[in-house]
Scaffold this motif. Structure first.
Motif, PDB file in Angstrom:
ATOM      1  N   MET A 150       3.275  12.898 -26.737  1.00  0.00           N
ATOM      2  CA  MET A 150       4.507  13.395 -26.175  1.00  0.00           C
ATOM      3  C   MET A 150       4.456  13.221 -24.655  1.00  0.00           C
ATOM      4  SD  MET A 150       6.016  17.142 -26.382  1.00  0.00           S
ATOM      5  CE  MET A 150       7.270  17.368 -27.470  1.00  0.00           C
ATOM      6  N   LEU A 151       5.561  12.733 -24.086  1.00  0.00           N
ATOM      7  CA  LEU A 151       5.629  12.493 -22.642  1.00  0.00           C
ATOM      8  C   LEU A 151       6.062  13.757 -21.914  1.00  0.00           C
ATOM      9  CD1 LEU A 151       7.451   9.047 -22.592  1.00  0.00           C
ATOM     10  CD2 LEU A 151       5.032   9.476 -22.199  1.00  0.00           C
ATOM     11  N   THR A 152       5.409  13.981 -20.801  1.00  0.00           N
ATOM     12  CA  THR A 152       5.808  15.123 -19.976  1.00  0.00           C
ATOM     13  C   THR A 152       6.913  14.660 -19.019  1.00  0.00           C
ATOM     14  OG1 THR A 152       4.179  14.656 -18.269  1.00  0.00           O
ATOM     15  CG2 THR A 152       3.496  16.095 -20.083  1.00  0.00           C
ATOM     16  N   ALA A 153       7.528  15.597 -18.335  1.00  0.00           N
ATOM     17  CA  ALA A 153       8.614  15.273 -17.400  1.00  0.00           C
ATOM     18  C   ALA A 153       8.100  14.415 -16.246  1.00  0.00           C
ATOM     19  CB  ALA A 153       9.236  16.557 -16.872  1.00  0.00           C
ATOM     20  N   ALA A 154       6.884  14.662 -15.791  1.00  0.00           N
ATOM     21  CA  ALA A 154       6.329  13.879 -14.687  1.00  0.00           C
ATOM     22  C   ALA A 154       6.104  12.437 -15.105  1.00  0.00           C
ATOM     23  CB  ALA A 154       5.027  14.513 -14.210  1.00  0.00           C
ATOM     24  N   GLN A 155       5.670  12.213 -16.346  1.00  0.00           N
ATOM     25  CA  GLN A 155       5.443  10.851 -16.813  1.00  0.00           C
ATOM     26  C   GLN A 155       6.767  10.099 -16.984  1.00  0.00           C
ATOM     27  OE1 GLN A 155       3.206  11.702 -20.335  1.00  0.00           O
ATOM     28  NE2 GLN A 155       1.216  11.341 -19.323  1.00  0.00           N
ATOM     29  N   VAL A 156       7.802  10.791 -17.408  1.00  0.00           N
ATOM     30  CA  VAL A 156       9.110  10.150 -17.572  1.00  0.00           C
ATOM     31  C   VAL A 156       9.666   9.752 -16.208  1.00  0.00           C
ATOM     32  CG1 VAL A 156      11.502  10.529 -18.284  1.00  0.00           C
ATOM     33  CG2 VAL A 156       9.623  11.305 -19.739  1.00  0.00           C
ATOM     34  N   LEU A 157       9.520  10.621 -15.214  1.00  0.00           N
ATOM     35  CA  LEU A 157      10.031  10.330 -13.880  1.00  0.00           C
ATOM     36  C   LEU A 157       9.202   9.272 -13.167  1.00  0.00           C
ATOM     37  CD1 LEU A 157      10.939  13.924 -12.676  1.00  0.00           C
ATOM     38  CD2 LEU A 157      12.496  12.120 -13.422  1.00  0.00           C
ATOM     39  N   ALA A 158       7.947   9.113 -13.524  1.00  0.00           N
ATOM     40  CA  ALA A 158       7.064   8.160 -12.854  1.00  0.00           C
ATOM     41  C   ALA A 158       7.216   6.738 -13.370  1.00  0.00           C
ATOM     42  CB  ALA A 158       5.611   8.609 -13.011  1.00  0.00           C
ATOM     43  N   VAL A 159       7.965   6.517 -14.432  1.00  0.00           N
ATOM     44  CA  VAL A 159       8.124   5.187 -15.006  1.00  0.00           C
ATOM     45  C   VAL A 159       8.959   4.333 -14.051  1.00  0.00           C
ATOM     46  CG1 VAL A 159       9.133   3.887 -16.919  1.00  0.00           C
ATOM     47  CG2 VAL A 159       7.926   6.023 -17.348  1.00  0.00           C
ATOM     48  N   ASN A 160       8.488   3.115 -13.796  1.00  0.00           N
ATOM     49  CA  ASN A 160       9.191   2.182 -12.920  1.00  0.00           C
ATOM     50  C   ASN A 160      10.220   1.424 -13.749  1.00  0.00           C
ATOM     51  OD1 ASN A 160      10.050   0.333 -11.086  1.00  0.00           O
ATOM     52  ND2 ASN A 160       8.066  -0.627 -10.748  1.00  0.00           N
ATOM     53  N   ASN A 161      11.489   1.799 -13.609  1.00  0.00           N
ATOM     54  CA  ASN A 161      12.556   1.134 -14.354  1.00  0.00           C
ATOM     55  C   ASN A 161      13.251   0.050 -13.532  1.00  0.00           C
ATOM     56  OD1 ASN A 161      12.197   2.686 -16.633  1.00  0.00           O
ATOM     57  ND2 ASN A 161      13.510   4.319 -15.859  1.00  0.00           N
ATOM     58  N   PHE A 162      12.704  -0.281 -12.388  1.00  0.00           N
ATOM     59  CA  PHE A 162      13.353  -1.224 -11.496  1.00  0.00           C
ATOM     60  C   PHE A 162      12.741  -2.618 -11.584  1.00  0.00           C
ATOM     61  CE2 PHE A 162      13.757   2.978  -9.495  1.00  0.00           C
ATOM     62  CZ  PHE A 162      15.129   3.110  -9.586  1.00  0.00           C
ATOM     63  N   GLY A 163      11.821  -2.848 -12.446  1.00  0.00           N
ATOM     64  CA  GLY A 163      11.206  -4.152 -12.590  1.00  0.00           C
ATOM     65  C   GLY A 163      10.125  -4.357 -11.538  1.00  0.00           C
ATOM     66  N   ASP A 164       9.701  -5.598 -11.390  1.00  0.00           N
ATOM     67  CA  ASP A 164       8.668  -5.930 -10.417  1.00  0.00           C
ATOM     68  C   ASP A 164       9.295  -5.952  -9.027  1.00  0.00           C
ATOM     69  OD1 ASP A 164       6.392  -6.705  -9.175  1.00  0.00           O
ATOM     70  OD2 ASP A 164       6.395  -8.757  -9.935  1.00  0.00           O
ATOM     71  N   THR A 165       8.917  -4.999  -8.196  1.00  0.00           N
ATOM     72  CA  THR A 165       9.534  -4.887  -6.877  1.00  0.00           C
ATOM     73  C   THR A 165       8.902  -5.825  -5.858  1.00  0.00           C
ATOM     74  OG1 THR A 165       8.044  -3.068  -6.333  1.00  0.00           O
ATOM     75  CG2 THR A 165      10.195  -2.498  -7.244  1.00  0.00           C
ATOM     76  N   ARG A 166       7.819  -6.499  -6.196  1.00  0.00           N
ATOM     77  CA  ARG A 166       7.147  -7.385  -5.240  1.00  0.00           C
ATOM     78  C   ARG A 166       7.584  -8.841  -5.372  1.00  0.00           C
ATOM     79  NH1 ARG A 166       4.261  -4.447  -1.491  1.00  0.00           N
ATOM     80  NH2 ARG A 166       3.344  -2.678  -2.519  1.00  0.00           N
ATOM     81  N   SER A 167       8.262  -9.210  -6.422  1.00  0.00           N
ATOM     82  CA  SER A 167       8.626 -10.617  -6.600  1.00  0.00           C
ATOM     83  C   SER A 167       9.909 -10.926  -5.830  1.00  0.00           C
ATOM     84  CB  SER A 167       8.828 -10.941  -8.075  1.00  0.00           C
ATOM     85  OG  SER A 167       9.968 -10.271  -8.552  1.00  0.00           O
ATOM     86  N   GLY A 168      10.025 -12.150  -5.402  1.00  0.00           N
ATOM     87  CA  GLY A 168      11.229 -12.573  -4.698  1.00  0.00           C
ATOM     88  C   GLY A 168      11.100 -12.393  -3.206  1.00  0.00           C
ATOM     89  N   GLY A 169      11.048 -11.184  -2.754  1.00  0.00           N
ATOM     90  CA  GLY A 169      10.906 -10.902  -1.334  1.00  0.00           C
ATOM     91  C   GLY A 169      12.080 -11.401  -0.519  1.00  0.00           C
ATOM     92  N   LEU A 170      13.300 -11.224  -0.991  1.00  0.00           N
ATOM     93  CA  LEU A 170      14.478 -11.736  -0.300  1.00  0.00           C
ATOM     94  C   LEU A 170      15.109 -10.704   0.624  1.00  0.00           C
ATOM     95  CD1 LEU A 170      16.310 -14.211  -0.127  1.00  0.00           C
ATOM     96  CD2 LEU A 170      17.663 -13.242  -1.966  1.00  0.00           C
ATOM     97  N   ALA A 171      14.747  -9.443   0.486  1.00  0.00           N
ATOM     98  CA  ALA A 171      15.400  -8.391   1.262  1.00  0.00           C
ATOM     99  C   ALA A 171      15.125  -8.539   2.755  1.00  0.00           C
ATOM    100  CB  ALA A 171      14.945  -7.018   0.776  1.00  0.00           C
TER     101      ALA A 171
END
Length: 77
Positions: free
Chosen positions: A1-22
């Motif tokens: 069973m997942l706790t609230a902290a584990q649910v909030l810690a999940v990275n739902n934004f994909g790989d944030t290091r690829s591309g580097g266009l910002a």
């Protein structure tokens, strides 16, 4: 069973290091806005230089002592 902290810690934004266009895109936008500002200021200065010193029907300039000239119908008691 997942706790609230584990649910909030999940990275739902994909790989944030690829591309580097910002970073480059941010620099491009800053340079574009700076260039637009320079061109707008130059245009405004050119238009201000072409204005006449006085316009027809303009009130006389301020007196030497800095007081505004009073109109004849502006009588206050």
């Amino acid at each position: 069973m997942l706790t609230a902290a584990q649910v909030l810690a999940v990275n739902n934004f994909g790989d944030t290091r690829s591309g580097g266009l910002a970073g480059p895109m941010g620099l491009f936008l800053i340079l574009l806005l700076a260039a637009a500002t320079v061109f707008l200021i130059r245009n405004m200065n050119g238009r201000l230089r072409r204005l006449p010193d006085r316009f027809p029907g303009q009130a006389p300039e301020e007196q030497a002592d800095g007081a505004q000239p009073r109109a004849a119908d502006d009588v206050r008691g």
